[in-house]
Design a protein around this motif. Structure first.
Motif, short mmCIF file in Angstrom:
data_model
loop_
_atom_site.label_atom_id
_atom_site.label_comp_id
_atom_site.label_asym_id
_atom_site.label_seq_id
_atom_site.Cartn_x
_atom_site.Cartn_y
_atom_site.Cartn_z
N LEU A 549 0.84 -1.20 0.00
CA LEU A 549 0.00 0.00 0.00
C LEU A 549 0.88 1.26 0.00
O LEU A 549 0.57 2.24 -0.68
N ARG A 550 1.98 1.20 0.73
CA ARG A 550 2.88 2.35 0.76
C ARG A 550 3.42 2.65 -0.64
O ARG A 550 3.53 3.81 -1.05
N SER A 551 3.76 1.59 -1.41
CA SER A 551 4.28 1.82 -2.76
C SER A 551 3.24 2.51 -3.64
O SER A 551 3.57 3.36 -4.47
N TRP A 552 1.96 2.14 -3.47
CA TRP A 552 0.90 2.79 -4.24
C TRP A 552 0.75 4.26 -3.85
O TRP A 552 0.57 5.14 -4.71
N ILE A 553 0.81 4.54 -2.55
CA ILE A 553 0.67 5.93 -2.11
C ILE A 553 1.85 6.76 -2.59
O ILE A 553 1.69 7.89 -3.08
N LEU A 554 3.07 6.23 -2.48
CA LEU A 554 4.25 6.94 -2.97
C LEU A 554 4.16 7.19 -4.47
O LEU A 554 4.53 8.27 -4.97
N ASN A 555 3.66 6.19 -5.21
CA ASN A 555 3.49 6.38 -6.65
C ASN A 555 2.48 7.50 -6.93
O ASN A 555 2.67 8.32 -7.83
N GLY A 556 1.39 7.54 -6.14
CA GLY A 556 0.42 8.61 -6.30
C GLY A 556 1.03 9.98 -6.03
O GLY A 556 0.76 10.95 -6.76
N LEU A 557 1.87 10.05 -5.01
CA LEU A 557 2.55 11.32 -4.73
C LEU A 557 3.45 11.72 -5.89
O LEU A 557 3.51 12.90 -6.27
N GLY A 558 4.13 10.73 -6.47
CA GLY A 558 4.96 11.02 -7.64
C GLY A 558 4.12 11.50 -8.81
O GLY A 558 4.48 12.46 -9.51
N TRP A 559 3.00 10.84 -9.04
CA TRP A 559 2.13 11.18 -10.17
C TRP A 559 1.60 12.61 -10.04
O TRP A 559 1.64 13.39 -10.99
N TYR A 560 1.11 12.97 -8.86
CA TYR A 560 0.54 14.31 -8.71
C TYR A 560 1.63 15.39 -8.74
O TYR A 560 1.39 16.51 -9.20
N HIS A 561 2.84 15.06 -8.28
CA HIS A 561 3.94 16.02 -8.41
C HIS A 561 4.25 16.28 -9.88
O HIS A 561 4.47 17.43 -10.28
#
Length: 692
Positions: A549-561
Motif C-alpha cells: 500500500l505504501r508503494s501505491w501511495i508513494l506512486n500517487g505522490l509522484g504522479w501528482y507532483h
C-alpha cells in the motif's frame, strides 16, 4: 429357415414408410451439409449410422425426415421408419424384439414365421438386408441398447437415429456419426414464422416477430406452437402474441396445447421423467441459477453434493439434452428448459429447500470471488466473510493469473448472481460480492458492469443499515463515477464513504478513501487537493503500514507532483515506490509506477529513460494480463515520447493500438486519443515504402 427372397419378391416388399415432410421446414443448411458429407456422391451407398441428437422440441424428427426424403433415390430397396417411443409420456419404450418384428414384417416376413428370441430376430433382420439398399429411420430412441440390435450388418444401408440422449456408446462402440442439432438461428426462426403465418403478416410487424423468436428461445416446437396460436387468431396483431409471451415469460403457460405432442411443457417433461431422482433434483435446482452457464463446482454447491457425484449427474443431464456442455466444464440450458426447471422446483421442492440451495449457490460465488480478489489486489482494505454453508464447494486459486482467468469466465454470471442476491434479500452477499468484483471490473475497464453491480449492492447495503457495508459501496461507486466522468456524483459518494468509515474507525478503509478522493479531485482539476489527500493517506498509514500500500501511495505522490510540473520531486517518490514494488516482485504495481516514472522523465526531456520506463511498464502489464486500460494509456504515453524523438510512424502505430483497446472498452479517453492521432502529419513516401 426360409430362403432369402428373390429379386422379384423383394420388389413386392420395398417399404416406403417415411413420414410426410414438415411443410414449414426451414434452414438447417449447415447440419444438412454435414449430413450430406457422410454420403459421398457416386458409387454404392455406404453402410452408416447417423445419430441426430438434441434437446426436446429442437426438430430432430423433422430434420431427419427432411434429409431422408432428399436421399430416397439412393435407397431403392425401401425406407423403414419406426418410432421407438423412448420418451413417450404414455407408452413404454418399444423393445428391440417389438421393433425387429415390426421392421421384418415391413420387409415382407410372415409374422408366424418369425422367431421369438431377440438375437435370432436380429440375425434374420441382418440377413434380409444383405445385398439391399435400405434407409432405416429409428426415431426417438432412448438408449444404445434399444438401437444396437436394429443395426444392419452388411454394407449399403443407412440408419438414421434420433434421440434426446447423446448415446455415447453408439458412437464409441458402433461407429455412429454424431450430428447434434441446436436451436434455430434468428433468421431461421423468422423464416419459420413467415412460412406458417405468411410473409406479409410477418413483414408487417418485424419487431414483434423478432421478440417472438427470442421469447420462444428459437426452439422450433415453441415457435410452431406460437405460430399455431397466431394463425388461429388472424385478426390479432402479432404484438398481442408478443405481449402474451412476455407476460408469461419465466413459465411455459404460453406454450400449452391440448395435444401433448405439441405441448412444450409435456414434451420437456418426457425427458425429465426419464432421469434418475438425483439428476432430476439437480435439473430442478439449476433453474435457480441466473445463468448464462454454470461450473461443476457451482452446481455441486447448489445441490450440496460432492464434485464427483455432481459431474456424473451433469453428464446424465447432458446425455438427455436437458443441459448442454457448450464448452468443456460449462453447462447451460436454453430459456424454455430453465423455465421448466424452475416450475418443477416450485412444484416439487419445499421453500426451505430452495432457500438453502440458493444460499449455498451465493456462498460459492462469494467465497470464490473473495479468494480471487485477494490474489489480484494485494493492497486494498479487506472485508471479513461468514463461513460458507455446509456442502459449498469453493474454487481454489494458487496464482493471480488463475484468479483473473476465473473472473474472466464468470464475469457475466457474477453480475447476474449479485442481482439475484439483492432481489432475494441476501443483502450481505450482495454488497460483499460487489466488493469482490470491484477491483477486477475496474482494472479491466468494465465501467458499466462496475456501476451496475455497485448500484445494486447499494440497495442491499441501505436495507442493512450497516455503515461498513454502505461505506465500501459508496467508495466503489466513487471510483465507478470517476471513470465515467460523473465527477459531482463521485464526490458525493466518496465524501459519504469517508464520513461512514470515520464513524466506525476503519483506518485501512479511510486510507483507501483518501486515495480515491485524490482521483476525484484530479478529474476536477484540483491537483493540489489530490496531492494533499495522498499525503493524508501516507500519514494515516504510518511507519509500520503495509509496504504494498505504501508503494501505491508513494506512486500517487509522484504522479501528482509530475502533473503539477514538479518532475524531479516526482522521480524521488517514484524511485522509493519502485524499490518497494521490486522487492515484492509485484508486476501490477510496478507497471503503474513505471508509467509515472516514464511520464516524469518525458517532461524532463529524458526521452530514452522515458522509453525504457514505458516499455518495461508494458511488459509488466502483459505479464499480469487483463489490464487493458492501463496498457492503452501506457501505449499512448510511449507514443508521445516517440513523437518527441521525431519518430511519427512508430507513434502512429502505438496510438492506433491504444485507441483500439479503449474503443473495445468503451472508454471516454478513446476520443481525445483519436483526435491526436488524426492530427499527426500524413506518412511520408519513404515511411510508406518502409511499411510496405
Amino acid at each position: 429357415m426360409s430362403p432369402p427372397p428373390t429379386s422379384r419378391a423383394r420388389a413386392q416388399h420395398d417399404p416406403a414408410q417415411l413420414p410426410a415432410a414438415l411443410p414449414g421446414f426451414v434452414g438447417r443448411e449447415s447440419p444438412l451439409a454435414r449430413a450430406a458429407a457422410l454420403l459421398p456422391e457416386g458409387g454404392d451407398a455406404p453402410s452408416a449410422t447417423v445419430l441426430i441428437s438434441g434437446t426436446a422440441g429442437v426438430g430432430k424428427t423433422a430434420f431427419a425426415v427432411h434429409w431422408a426424403r432428399g436421399i430416397v433415390p439412393r435407397f431403392p430397396d425401401g425406407q423403414l421408419y419406426i418410432n421407438l417411443r423412448g420418451f413417450d409420456p404414455v407408452s413404454d419404450p418399444v423393445t428391440p424384439v417389438q421393433a425387429l418384428r415390426t421392421l421384418l414384417e415391413a420387409l415382407g416376413a410372415a409374422p408366424r414365421e418369425l422367431p421369438g428370441d431377440q438375437d435370432a430376430l436380429a440375425a434374420r433382420f441382418r440377413t434380409v438386408l444383405t445385398g439391399r439398399r435400405v434407409l432405416i429411420l429409428l426415431d426417438n430412441a432412448r438408449d444404445a441398447s434399444q438401437i444396437r440390435p436394429l443395426l444392419p450388418g452388411a454394407p449399403g444401408c443407412l440408419t438414421i437415429v434420433t434421440s434426446r440422449n447423446r448415446l455415447g456408446g453408439l458412437v464409441a462402440l458402433d461407429g455412429a456419426h454424431p450430428l447434434r442439432l441446436d436451436v434455430l438461428s434468428p433468421e431461421e426462426g423468422h423464416d419459420l414464422l413467415a412460412r406458417r403465418l405468411g410473409a406479409a403478416r410477418v413483414a408487417a410487424e418485424p419487431e414483434a416477430v423478432r421478440e417472438i423468436v427470442e421469447l420462444c428461445a428459437r426452439l422450433p416446437l415453441a415457435l410452431a406452437v406460437a405460430a399455431a396460436r397466431a394463425a388461429g387468431r388472424p385478426a390479432f396483431p402479432l404484438a398481442a402474441l408478443t405481449a402474451e409471451l412476455v407476460e408469461g415469460h419465466g413459465s411455459l403457460d404460453a406454450f400449452t396445447d391440448t395435444d401433448q405432442a405439441a405441448d412444450v411443457r409435456a414434451v420437456l417433461s418426457w425427458s425429465y421423467h426419464a432421469l434418475s431422482p438425483a439428476a432430476a433434483r439437480l435439473f430442478r435446482l439449476l433453474g435457480l441459477h441466473p445463468g448464462p452457464d454454470i461450473s461443476p463446482a457451482a452446481a455441486a454447491s447448489l445441490a450440496g453434493l460432492g464434485l464427483s457425484a455432481t459431474r456424473s449427474l451433469l453428464t446424465e443431464l447432458v446425455h438427455t439434452h436437458l443441459v448442454d456442455e457448450s464448452v468443456p466444464g460449462r453447462y447451460a440450458s436454453h430459456d424454455l428448459l430453465r423455465a421448466h426447471a424452475t416450475e418443477l422446483a416450485v412444484e416439487v421442492d419445499t421453500p426451505d429447500e430452495l432457500a438453502a440451495a440458493r444460499h449455498r449457490l451465493l456462498d460459492h460465488y462469494l467465497h470464490s470471488a473473495h479468494a480471487a480478489a485477494e490474489l489480484i489486489d494485494l493492497t486494498r482494505d479487506r472485508i471479513a466473510l461468514r463461513e460458507p454453508s455446509e456442502g459449498v464447494r469453493c474454487e481454489v486459486f494458487t496464482a493471480s493469473p488463475q484468479a483473473t482467468s476465473w473472473f474472466d469466465t464468470e464475469r457475466t454470471v457474477l453480475v447476474a448472481v449479485l442481482r439475484q442476491a439483492s432481489a432475494h434479500r441476501f443483502d450481505v452477499h450482495a454488497w460483499q460480492l460487489a466488493w469482490c468484483v470491484e477491483h477486477y471490473f475496474g482494472r479491466q475497464g468494465l465501467w458499466h458492469e462496475l456501476g451496475v453491480t455497485l448500484r445494486t449492492a447499494l440497495e442491499s447495503a441501505d436495507r442493512l443499515g450497516d455503515p461498513t457495508a454502505r461505506g465500501h459501496v459508496h467508495r466503489g461507486l466513487a471510483q465507478a463515477e470517476s471513470y465515467a466522468k460523473r465527477i459531482s456524483d463521485a464526490r458525493t459518494h466518496i465524501e459519504l464513504a469517508i464520513e461512514l468509515f470515520g464513524d466506525v474507525g476503519d483506518l485501512p478503509a479511510l486510507i483507501e478513501c483518501h486515495r480515491q478522493l485524490s482521483a476525484v479531485l484530479d478529474v476536477e482539476g484540483d491537483l493540489e487537493g489530490a496531492l494533499e489527500h495522498h499525503r493524508r493517506a501516507l500519514e494515516l498509514l504510518g511507519p509500520d503500514g503495509d509496504n504494498r500500500l505504501r508503494s501505491w501511495i508513494l506512486n500517487g505522490l509522484g504522479w501528482y507532483h509530475t502533473l503539477l510540473g514538479r518532475h524531479p520531486e516526482a522521480l524521488v517518490f517514484c524511485a522509493s515506490a519502485l524499490r518497494l514494488a521490486r522487492a515484492d516482485h509485484d508486476d501490477y504495481t510496478l507497471g503503474h509506477i513505471l508509467n509515472s516514472t516514464g511520464t516524469a522523465h518525458h517532461h524532463l526531456g529524458a526521452y530514452d529513460e522515458a522509453v525504457a520506463a514505458f516499455e518495461e511498464a508494458l511488459l509488466r502489464f502483459q505479464r499480469v494480463g487483463g489490464v487493458p486500460w492501463a496498457e492503452a494509456h501506457t501505449l499512448a504515453s510511449l507514443a508521445e515520447t516517440r513523437l518527441a524523438l521525431g519518430r511519427p510512424e512508430p507513434a502512429r502505430a502505438l496510438f492506433l493500438e491504444a485507441v483500439g483497446i479503449l474503443d473495445r472498452l468503451g472508454h471516454p479517453d478513446a476520443g481525445p486519443l483519436r483526435a491526436k492521432l488524426s492530427g499527426l502529419p500524413p506518412p511520408t513516401r519513404q515511411e510508406t515504402q518502409t511499411q510496405t
